[in-house]
Design an enzyme around this catalytic site. Structure first.
Site, PDB file in Angstrom:
ATOM      1  N   ASP A  14      27.009  40.905  33.057  1.00  0.00           N
ATOM      2  CA  ASP A  14      27.202  40.586  34.462  1.00  0.00           C
ATOM      3  C   ASP A  14      28.691  40.802  34.772  1.00  0.00           C
ATOM      4  OD1 ASP A  14      26.671  39.333  37.058  1.00  0.00           O
ATOM      5  OD2 ASP A  14      27.748  37.611  36.243  1.00  0.00           O
ATOM      6  N   ASP A  16      30.708  39.356  38.200  1.00  0.00           N
ATOM      7  CA  ASP A  16      31.331  38.205  38.845  1.00  0.00           C
ATOM      8  C   ASP A  16      31.012  36.919  38.088  1.00  0.00           C
ATOM      9  OD1 ASP A  16      32.348  39.539  41.377  1.00  0.00           O
ATOM     10  OD2 ASP A  16      30.218  40.023  41.504  1.00  0.00           O
ATOM     11  N   ASP A 177      26.848  34.490  33.390  1.00  0.00           N
ATOM     12  CA  ASP A 177      27.332  33.136  33.652  1.00  0.00           C
ATOM     13  C   ASP A 177      26.332  32.287  34.421  1.00  0.00           C
ATOM     14  OD1 ASP A 177      27.880  34.830  36.018  1.00  0.00           O
ATOM     15  OD2 ASP A 177      28.720  32.982  36.839  1.00  0.00           O
TER      16      ASP A 177
END
Length: 221
Positions: A14, A16, A177
């Site tokens: 990922d 961001d 995240d």
């Protein structure tokens, strides 16, 4: 090698909240849109909780919060266009690389693993951010939230990456995240690894039960 990498050939990341802290730039663009409409700014704390489902949903959440109700389709489309304009003018001046990211990516690439980027951020913004940090050379493939018909938490982007490199999902790892990253990875048959420093709508990412957790990507190799 970290034990979670045993028999892994491809690692999807990922962006961001995993590789970069982009909230300051996202919040700046959101607040410019709200300011145009005479609405109060959202600020970084709120935007942090709204990130993760793509730019359209980010703008929708911001407008709904400021208006106290869901925005109409026309207002939402207009707001999203303005957000893309403002964010496109400056997608990275306030964005920062998380500690350990460069070291982790360098080591994984040196170890011969295939690296891919799978983000819900619009594809047009990936390249300038990657170039800003000199990370574009690390990734053999990058997918944005608008690259395919579906995006995370749907497994389609991850299955696309696995098929593109002809690597079975069981030999792939998804690193993110948020619960969306873990859900997408699990549904695709990937192993999953979480970092706890990202956004995840204010919830501990451990609650999504990833296969592993590291405080820094530098721990991977």
């Amino acid at each position: 090698m970290h034990p979670i990498l045993k028999d892994i050939r491809l690692v999807a990341f990922d962006l961001d909240g995993t590789l970069v802290d982009s909230v300051p730039d996202l919040a700046a663009a959101v607040d410019r849109v709200l300011g145009e409409l005479g609405l109060p700014p959202a600020g970084e704390a709120k935007v942090t909780a709204w990130v993760g489902n793509g730019s359209f949903t980010l703008v929708e959440r911001a407008l709904a919060d400021a208006l106290g109700e869901s925005p109409g389709a026309q207002a939402l489309d207009a707001g999203h266009r303005r957000f893309l304009y403002y964010y496109g003018q400056d997608p990275g001046s306030r964005t920062r690389l998380y500690p350990g990211v460069r070291e982790g990516l360098d080591d994984l690439k040196a170890a011969g693993l295939l690296l891919a980027l799978v983000t819900n951020k619009p594809y047009a913004f990936i390249e300038p951010i990657m170039e800003q940090f000199g990370l574009e050379r690390h990734f053999a493939l990058a997918l944005g939230g608008d690259s395919l018909e579906r995006k995370k938490p749907d497994p389609a982007p991850l299955l696309h990456v696995a098929a593109y490199f002809d690597v079975p999902p069981s030999a792939c790892l998804m690193v993110g995240d948020s619960r969306h990253d873990i859900a997408a990875g699990r549904a695709a048959g990937f192993r999953t690894l979480a970092v706890p420093y990202g956004y995840n709508h204010g919830e501990p990412v451990q609650d999504s039960r990833p296969d592993g957790l590291v405080d820094s990507l530098a721990e991977l190799v």
